[in-house]
Design a protein around this motif. Structure first.
Motif, mmCIF file in Angstrom:
data_model
loop_
_atom_site.group_PDB
_atom_site.id
_atom_site.type_symbol
_atom_site.label_atom_id
_atom_site.label_comp_id
_atom_site.label_asym_id
_atom_site.label_seq_id
_atom_site.Cartn_x
_atom_site.Cartn_y
_atom_site.Cartn_z
ATOM 1 N N ASP A 127 9.790 -4.239 3.127
ATOM 2 C CA ASP A 127 9.895 -2.803 3.440
ATOM 3 C C ASP A 127 11.271 -2.225 3.100
ATOM 4 N N GLY A 170 5.108 -0.657 3.941
ATOM 5 C CA GLY A 170 6.444 -0.135 4.239
ATOM 6 C C GLY A 170 6.615 0.316 5.679
ATOM 7 N N ARG A 171 5.545 0.191 6.458
ATOM 8 C CA ARG A 171 5.544 0.651 7.850
ATOM 9 C C ARG A 171 6.063 2.088 7.960
ATOM 10 N N GLU A 222 1.975 3.615 3.907
ATOM 11 C CA GLU A 222 0.957 3.345 4.937
ATOM 12 C C GLU A 222 1.273 4.006 6.286
ATOM 13 N N ASP A 238 -2.426 -5.859 16.388
ATOM 14 C CA ASP A 238 -2.639 -7.265 16.049
ATOM 15 C C ASP A 238 -2.578 -8.107 17.319
ATOM 16 N N ARG A 274 2.809 -8.732 -0.864
ATOM 17 C CA ARG A 274 3.678 -9.765 -0.286
ATOM 18 C C ARG A 274 3.422 -11.138 -0.880
HETATM 19 O O1 F6P Z 1 6.876 -5.535 7.558
HETATM 20 C C1 F6P Z 1 6.271 -6.053 6.435
HETATM 21 C C2 F6P Z 1 4.838 -5.664 6.373
HETATM 22 O O2 F6P Z 1 4.309 -6.198 5.183
HETATM 23 C C3 F6P Z 1 4.566 -4.163 6.483
HETATM 24 O O3 F6P Z 1 4.826 -3.499 5.280
HETATM 25 C C4 F6P Z 1 3.132 -4.166 6.925
HETATM 26 O O4 F6P Z 1 2.761 -3.019 7.669
HETATM 27 C C5 F6P Z 1 3.076 -5.347 7.846
HETATM 28 O O5 F6P Z 1 4.102 -6.228 7.450
HETATM 29 C C6 F6P Z 1 1.751 -6.072 7.812
HETATM 30 O O6 F6P Z 1 1.782 -7.078 8.753
HETATM 31 P P1 F6P Z 1 0.644 -8.168 8.941
HETATM 32 O O7 F6P Z 1 0.932 -9.272 7.962
HETATM 33 O O8 F6P Z 1 0.792 -8.610 10.333
HETATM 34 O O9 F6P Z 1 -0.681 -7.518 8.632
#
Ligand code: F6P
Length: 341
Positions: A127, A170-171, A222, A238, A274
């Motif tokens: 991010d 990118g939160r 997002e 989560d 990622r």
């Molecule tokens: O902080 C990194 C990130 O990839 C964010 O961009 C995204 O919202 C979040 O992690 C997703 O997290 P998870 O792997 O728990 O779905």
């Protein structure tokens, strides 16, 4: 000389293995033994530790993910802080740790340092929003993946005379959206930092198509708010209670299609951003950060993170990373805006 423990916490990020390799090889040069702690804080709380030497980290430089695993467990949320980690630290002789993580992981690292453990932090997130450092490793890889996706989506959008709304991670910050939008030549970019007007988005797309363009690409972060009237009110969490983002692009696309009648499609890139191998610049950055973390550990520094300042890597208090979340500056976003329409 002592034992350095290394762990990776929070969401994974391209370049984690390059950091681990950097820590291991440089710490060995300093005369330390190194152990890897499995699954982030969870391994430190449950004594899951593996010895790591130069041979163990051969061939991992370009590999995505993390050879140590990661989790969102936290010694202060799911335990009693340092007391929950002492058994593992004592039974393995670990006297200092390198913690590779985002703001949540670094906050706990700071807590352990305040309780007396020698801790070096390595900021990590695709991010790019961690304060105290100019850039985080993994970001460039995510931007490259998003840019490749935009390039591909543009050709299929053009073939079908469509609008495509591309959602990137990118939160609460729009670094990936802004950089990928600029690199991919997006026709509109919407980020959480700056309010947007859906009517302006719609008008921009309309006038673009009226002037003969056959397609439009809209990049959205997002973490943006849905357009007025399109909020479904669904907030997902989560297993650890963190808000799960993802899907706002569908609401933006619905608003565009409703108001323009242009056929509109959505592509939510998600975790693909990622995964996989880090780009060269992230491999270099992650390696430099890992090496610097081992250097700082050897100098007995604690409660600092390795930070990028210009071309230098310097120690800054972990506190700086936890004090703020770094957003996209106005002038950078203005550069993206120049190419809207
Ligand atoms: O902080 C990194 C990130 O990839 C964010 O961009 C995204 O919202 C979040 O992690 C997703 O997290 P998870 O792997 O728990 O779905």
């Amino acid at each position: 000389m002592g034992v350095v423990g290394v762990l990776t916490g929070g969401g994974d990020c391209p370049g984690l293995n390059a950091v681990i390799r950097g820590v291991v090889c440089r710490a060995e040069e300093h005369g330390f033994d190194v152990v890897g702690i499995r699954d982030g804080w969870e391994g430190l709380m449950t004594d899951r530790v593996v010895p790591l030497d130069r041979d163990d980290v051969r061939g991992i430089l370009g590999r995505g993910g993390t050879i140590l695993g990661t989790s969102r467990m936290d010694p202060y949320v799911h335990g009693d802080g340092l007391a929950s980690c002492e058994k593992t630290l004592n039974s393995n002789g670990i006297d200092r740790i390198v913690v590779v993580g985002g703001d949540g992981t670094l906050r706990s690292a700071m807590g352990l340092a305040d309780e007396g453990l020698h801790v070096i932090g390595v900021p990590k997130t695709i991010d790019n929003d961690i304060a105290g450092t100019d850039v985080t490793f993994g970001f460039e890889t995510a931007v490259q993946i998003a840019t490749d996706a935009i390039d591909r989506l543009a050709t299929t959008a053009e073939a079908h005379n469509r609008v495509v709304v591309v959602e990137v991670m990118g939160r609460t910050k729009g670094w990936i959206a802004t950089h990928a939008g600029i690199a991919g030549g997006a026709d509109y970019v919407i980020v959480p930092e700056f309010e947007y007007d859906i009517d302006e988005v719609v008008n921009t797309i309309r006038s673009r198509h009226r002037s003969g363009r056959r397609y439009s690409i809209v990049v959205v972060g997002e973490g943006i708010e849905p357009p007025p009237g399109y909020d479904t009110g669904e907030a997902k969490k989560d297993a650890f209670g963190f808000e799960r983002l993802g899907g706002v692009a569908y609401q933006v696309a619905a608003a565009i299609e409703d108001q323009t009648n242009f056929e509109t499609r959505v592509s939510v890139l998600g975790h693909i951003q990622r995964g996989g191998t880090p780009v060269a610049s992230d491999r270099v950055l992650a390696t430099r950060l890992g090496v610097a973390a081992a250097d700082f550990a050897a100098k007995d520094l604690s409660n600092v993170m390795v930070a990028v300042r210009g071309t230098e890597i310097v120690p800054v208090p972990i506190q700086e990373a936890c004090a703020d979340i770094r957003g996209v500056p106005e002038d950078l976003f203005a550069t993206a805006r120049t190419f809207f329409g």
